[in-house]
Design a protein around this motif. Structure first.
Motif, mmCIF file in Angstrom:
data_model
loop_
_atom_site.group_PDB
_atom_site.id
_atom_site.type_symbol
_atom_site.label_atom_id
_atom_site.label_comp_id
_atom_site.label_asym_id
_atom_site.label_seq_id
_atom_site.Cartn_x
_atom_site.Cartn_y
_atom_site.Cartn_z
ATOM 1 N N ARG A 277 0.834 -1.218 0.000
ATOM 2 C CA ARG A 277 0.000 0.000 0.000
ATOM 3 C C ARG A 277 0.859 1.255 0.000
ATOM 4 N N GLU A 278 2.043 1.138 0.584
ATOM 5 C CA GLU A 278 2.869 2.335 0.771
ATOM 6 C C GLU A 278 3.908 2.549 -0.320
ATOM 7 N N ARG A 279 4.413 1.473 -0.867
ATOM 8 C CA ARG A 279 5.505 1.573 -1.817
ATOM 9 C C ARG A 279 4.975 2.006 -3.181
ATOM 10 N N VAL A 280 5.437 3.161 -3.622
ATOM 11 C CA VAL A 280 4.953 3.698 -4.893
ATOM 12 C C VAL A 280 5.991 3.442 -5.980
ATOM 13 N N MET A 281 5.537 2.895 -7.085
ATOM 14 C CA MET A 281 6.407 2.634 -8.235
ATOM 15 C C MET A 281 5.593 2.919 -9.494
ATOM 16 N N PHE A 282 6.190 3.524 -10.470
ATOM 17 C CA PHE A 282 5.476 3.939 -11.683
ATOM 18 C C PHE A 282 4.250 4.788 -11.329
ATOM 19 N N GLY A 283 4.405 5.615 -10.287
ATOM 20 C CA GLY A 283 3.353 6.562 -9.948
ATOM 21 C C GLY A 283 2.151 5.994 -9.214
ATOM 22 N N LYS A 284 2.212 4.744 -8.789
ATOM 23 C CA LYS A 284 1.082 4.197 -8.013
ATOM 24 C C LYS A 284 1.605 3.160 -7.024
ATOM 25 N N PRO A 285 0.813 2.894 -5.970
ATOM 26 C CA PRO A 285 1.268 1.871 -5.012
ATOM 27 C C PRO A 285 1.417 0.532 -5.724
ATOM 28 N N ILE A 286 2.433 -0.231 -5.338
ATOM 29 C CA ILE A 286 2.619 -1.525 -6.015
ATOM 30 C C ILE A 286 1.449 -2.458 -5.726
ATOM 31 N N GLY A 287 0.703 -2.176 -4.652
ATOM 32 C CA GLY A 287 -0.498 -2.966 -4.354
ATOM 33 C C GLY A 287 -1.579 -2.789 -5.406
ATOM 34 N N GLN A 288 -1.397 -1.797 -6.260
ATOM 35 C CA GLN A 288 -2.390 -1.569 -7.317
ATOM 36 C C GLN A 288 -2.007 -2.304 -8.610
ATOM 37 N N THR A 289 -0.956 -3.090 -8.539
ATOM 38 C CA THR A 289 -0.566 -3.847 -9.735
ATOM 39 C C THR A 289 -1.070 -5.286 -9.613
ATOM 40 N N GLN A 290 -1.375 -5.871 -10.747
ATOM 41 C CA GLN A 290 -1.978 -7.208 -10.732
ATOM 42 C C GLN A 290 -1.024 -8.265 -10.186
ATOM 43 N N LEU A 291 0.260 -8.143 -10.513
ATOM 44 C CA LEU A 291 1.189 -9.179 -10.065
ATOM 45 C C LEU A 291 1.252 -9.239 -8.545
#
Lengths: 394, 250
Positions: A277-291
């Protein structure tokens, strides 16, 4: 830092627990948060068991908690006992191992196979943590095949004379008393295996730390040598008899380990979820990525399945109908599940995942030991294979 | 030494929570409940007072529905002697309603001290302790961080902004507790088992009249996103202007 750990409860497991079971869980959880989490990272790096925690654990009643009150224990049911193991391993497998050995592998055999005098003498001291115990079964050449042990106990006019060597002994160096398993007959007579209560200051008894561990670093693992170690006649556990006796102890310990695996997996999932939830990568939290969501969904699913399976195991144990094969299934499933969860959590954490500041890699390394000890994953596979086919492959 | 500790069952505010559909209370779904933080300190203070005195009892009291029994048993697990539930369908928001029930229960109980947490962590009203003291007709000292009892008198320390105040008072008295007296102990596993066997009396709460009702509750507004006002030295005048006129910190 992350918020206080509040557990993983997707299926409202709490509603299946009694108030007293939840209260026990909450006490251990709060203790782990307050006393263990601040010191575990450094203890792990230093390769030291955090001894200073023993009095606090004893005072709250963590040792042998499912044994009766008359021996200074808490008299909990087995589900509450399992929840203690779960929460301790949420902190670290080494700390859970310490409590497992003290309770299930030292206090339990004294309770199950000891005389009334032995119980009255040893159990309150072990519950109070004034004595620390270890369990000497495994030998350098006899791990998965403990019945092959070559440690002997010979009856003499002065008592029992023990000779042999034990290896991979949790708590070995800090133990003040050891439960040693030895053959009183010939080396091929597994029926002659008996348990002995051996104080660590007995002449001929030596324990030495096993160095160079990359796993369970906050746990004491030792080698024990018995060289003409003479103990009194009443050091024998009178009701022990045959390989079945130590295996009964292992069933107790494996039951707790099955719960412990859930704790370690919950710790890793919780860390991974919070990080995602906290780690942002490519402009969004990594929790928002499908992988990463796939990783989290898998972890949550497997934890939830393990919770339900293990609670039912506990209910069977409390009803007196649990069989060892069911413990094998739970130990095998839960530790394998926890290994996977720890590895996936570590990967989700990226480079940060290799730091001791985070917990997943410590759990990952610890769980490799847990996968191997107390019946390797493979041995439990064969036990289940034997249970369903009636044919032994070992 | 006979001590009563009044405790409240509150939702754990560290967990995520939502406001219920009526807009007047939290959505109970997913909430976990526990003894209010400062009330835990009050239980600890009560236990220490009786331990130091060498004899006596700690009686924990809570107003509310059957669920408060779990909170009372937690305090029994910590070491309290017995518990009283003053049964009410819900925990009233108005402190006067609660204080009336507590005062009716406690005034003839022969207590040397009646302890409260300095405030409940959900409603944060800080009223029930002082109101109960008033209804019982005894002195009240609030938000204390240290407490000594000798010869029928209490001496308490209160932390003020930049100063500490020491007050003395005759017993019996009501005292509300801040954090300073020692962290609440965890219920030991034996304590949890023993708690099941300790007396827990249930009596109807003689609630006072409630004059206050919650109109609505709302979550704090989201913080506005940060903004970049420029880069390097050129941005400094604008930054100073905004710190003076908008943030009002200069």
């Amino acid at each position: 830092m992350a918020n206080a750990f509040t557990g993983v409860d997707f299926y409202d497991m709490d509603s299946l627990l009694s108030e007293e079971e939840r209260a026990v869980r909450d006490t251990v959880r709060a203790w782990v948060e307050e006393h263990l989490m601040p010191v575990i990272g450094e203890a792990y790096i230093e390769g030291e068991f955090p001894k200073q925690l023993i009095p606090g654990m004893a005072e709250l009643g963590f040792f042998g908690a499912n044994l009766p009150e008359e021996y200074g224990c808490a008299g909990l049911n087995n589900v509450a006992y399992g929840l203690i193991m779960q929460e301790l391993e949420r902190g670290d497998s080494g700390i859970r191992s310490f409590a497992s050995v003290q309770g299930a592998l030292v206090m339990y055999p004294i309770y199950a196979f000891g005389s009334e005098e032995q119980k009255k003498h040893w159990l309150p001291r072990l519950a109070a943590g004034t004595d620390i115990g270890c369990f000497g079964l495994t030998e350098p050449d006899y791990g998965s095949n403990p019945g092959g042990m070559i440690t002997t106990a010979r009856e003499t006019k002065d008592g029992w004379l023990l000779n042999g060597a034990k290896m991979w002994i949790t708590n070995g160096s800090q133990a003040t008393v050891s439960i040693i398993w030895a053959k009183t007959g010939s080396v091929d007579d597994t029926k002659s295996i008996r348990g002995f209560i051996v104080p660590a200051d007995t002449k001929g008894y030596t324990a030495k730390d096993q160095k160079g561990k990359l796993s369970l670093r906050a746990s004491d693992t030792s080698e024990i040598v018995l060289q003409d170690c003479l103990v009194p006649r009443d050091a024998i556990l009178p009701k022990s008899g045959g390989i079945k006796s130590p295996l009964m102890c292992l069933t107790q310990a494996r039951y707790g380990i099955a719960w412990g695996g859930i704790g370690a997996a919950m710790a890793c999932y919780d860390e991974a979820l919070s990080y995602s939830r906290e780690r942002v990568m490519f402009g969004k939290p990594i929790g928002q990525t499908q992988l990463q969501q796939s990783r989290l969904a898998d972890m949550l699913t497997e934890i939830t399945k393990a919770q339900l399976l293990t609670l039912q195991l506990g209910r069977l144990k409390d009803a007196g109908t649990m069989i060892p094969d069911q413990v094998s299934l739970a130990k095998r499933n839960n530790i394998n599940m926890a290994c996977e969860a720890a590895r996936e959590a570590r990967r989700l954490l990226g480079a940060n995942g290799i730091l001791a500041e985070y917990h997943s890699m410590r759990h990952m390394a610890n769980l490799e030991s847990v996968y191997t000890y107390e019946g390797t994953h493979d041995m439990h596979t064969l036990i289940l294979g034997q249970a369903v086919t009636g044919l032994s492959a070992f | 030494m006979k001590v009563a500790v009044c405790i409240k069952r509150v939702p754990d505010m560290d967990l995520r929570f939502a406001i219920g559909s009526d807009g007047k209370a939290l959505d109970p779904a997913g909430l976990k409940f526990d003894i209010a933080d400062f009330d835990g300190y009050a239980v600890e203070a009560g236990l220490r007072l009786v331990e130091q005195a060498g004899a006596g009892e700690v009686v924990v009291v809570s107003v509310g529905p059957a669920a408060v029994q779990e909170t009372l048993r937690k305090a029994l697990g910590m070491g309290a002697t017995r518990a009283i539930q003053l049964e009410a369908a819900a925990i009233p928001f108005d402190g006067m309603a609660v204080a009336a029930a507590l005062a009716a229960e406690l005034k003839d109980g022969g207590f040397d001290l009646v302890l409260f947490g300095r405030m409940a962590t959900d409603s944060a009203n800080q009223t029930v302790g002082p109101m109960t003291a008033h209804l019982m007709g005894v002195p009240c000292v609030t938000a204390i961080s240290k407490l000594d009892v000798a010869d029928g008198r209490g001496t308490a320390e209160r932390q003020l902004e930049g100063a500490a105040e020491t007050v003395t008072f005759p017993l019996p008295a009501v005292v509300t507790i801040d954090e300073g007296l020692g962290r609440p102990r965890l219920p030991s596993l034996k304590g949890i088992m023993a708690a099941k066997k300790k007396p827990l009396d249930v009596r109807p709460a003689q609630l006072g009249t409630a004059s206050l009702t919650v109109d609505h509750i709302a979550l704090p507004p989201d913080r506005p996103p940060g903004r970049i006002i420029g880069e390097g030295a050129d941005a400094v005048p604008e930054l100073i202007r905004l710190l003076q006129t908008e943030a009002k910190v200069l």
